[in-house]
Scaffold this motif. Sequence first.
Motif, mmCIF file in Angstrom:
data_model
loop_
_atom_site.group_PDB
_atom_site.id
_atom_site.type_symbol
_atom_site.label_atom_id
_atom_site.label_comp_id
_atom_site.label_asym_id
_atom_site.label_seq_id
_atom_site.Cartn_x
_atom_site.Cartn_y
_atom_site.Cartn_z
ATOM 1 N N HIS A 1 69.993 14.209 -57.615
ATOM 2 C CA HIS A 1 70.717 14.716 -58.788
ATOM 3 C C HIS A 1 70.619 16.231 -58.922
ATOM 4 O O HIS A 1 70.690 16.788 -60.019
ATOM 5 N N ARG B 1 72.129 19.787 -58.966
ATOM 6 C CA ARG B 1 73.450 20.176 -59.458
ATOM 7 C C ARG B 1 74.417 20.390 -58.286
ATOM 8 O O ARG B 1 74.083 21.070 -57.314
ATOM 9 N N ASN C 1 76.934 15.768 -55.209
ATOM 10 C CA ASN C 1 77.549 14.543 -55.738
ATOM 11 C C ASN C 1 78.055 13.593 -54.659
ATOM 12 O O ASN C 1 78.419 12.469 -54.964
ATOM 13 N N GLU D 1 67.687 24.103 -60.228
ATOM 14 C CA GLU D 1 68.361 23.048 -59.455
ATOM 15 C C GLU D 1 69.150 22.084 -60.334
ATOM 16 O O GLU D 1 69.872 21.245 -59.843
ATOM 17 N N THR D 2 68.967 22.202 -61.641
ATOM 18 C CA THR D 2 69.596 21.220 -62.537
ATOM 19 C C THR D 2 70.969 21.666 -62.983
ATOM 20 O O THR D 2 71.317 22.825 -62.878
#
Length: 121
Positions: free
Chosen positions: A12, A14, A17, A120-121
Amino acid sequence: MRLVTHNMLQCHVRGCNVNNYPLQLSEVEIEIQETEFNSQFLRSMIRKLEWSALINSAREIGITTLPEVLPDDFDEDFLRNIHRVLLETHIQQGKMTCPNCNHVYLVRDGIPNMLLNESET
Ligand SMILES: [Zn+2]
């Protein structure tokens, strides 16, 4: 961490996906902890699994006893095997690497650390 849990984890970070599942296992330490066999519970659980991800992950930790394709019928042998692989095999230590961004998540004392640094989020 059991493989049934690992089967639900995805990266997860960022922007990560696609192709971010399953996390690749390496440098694992395995512990077997016996637990009660419950075929009904297993049957319903198996249906929720991503099977191809499971057999890949199992292979990464040296388990090669799972059939390539999920059988239509679950006999006792199959269920016993699944029970061992999914519920009794615990990954105590190890690394989980995202196949897309190569982010590494650690498993320590049986617990996967899915936390990210702020950047990283
Ligand atoms: Zn990733």
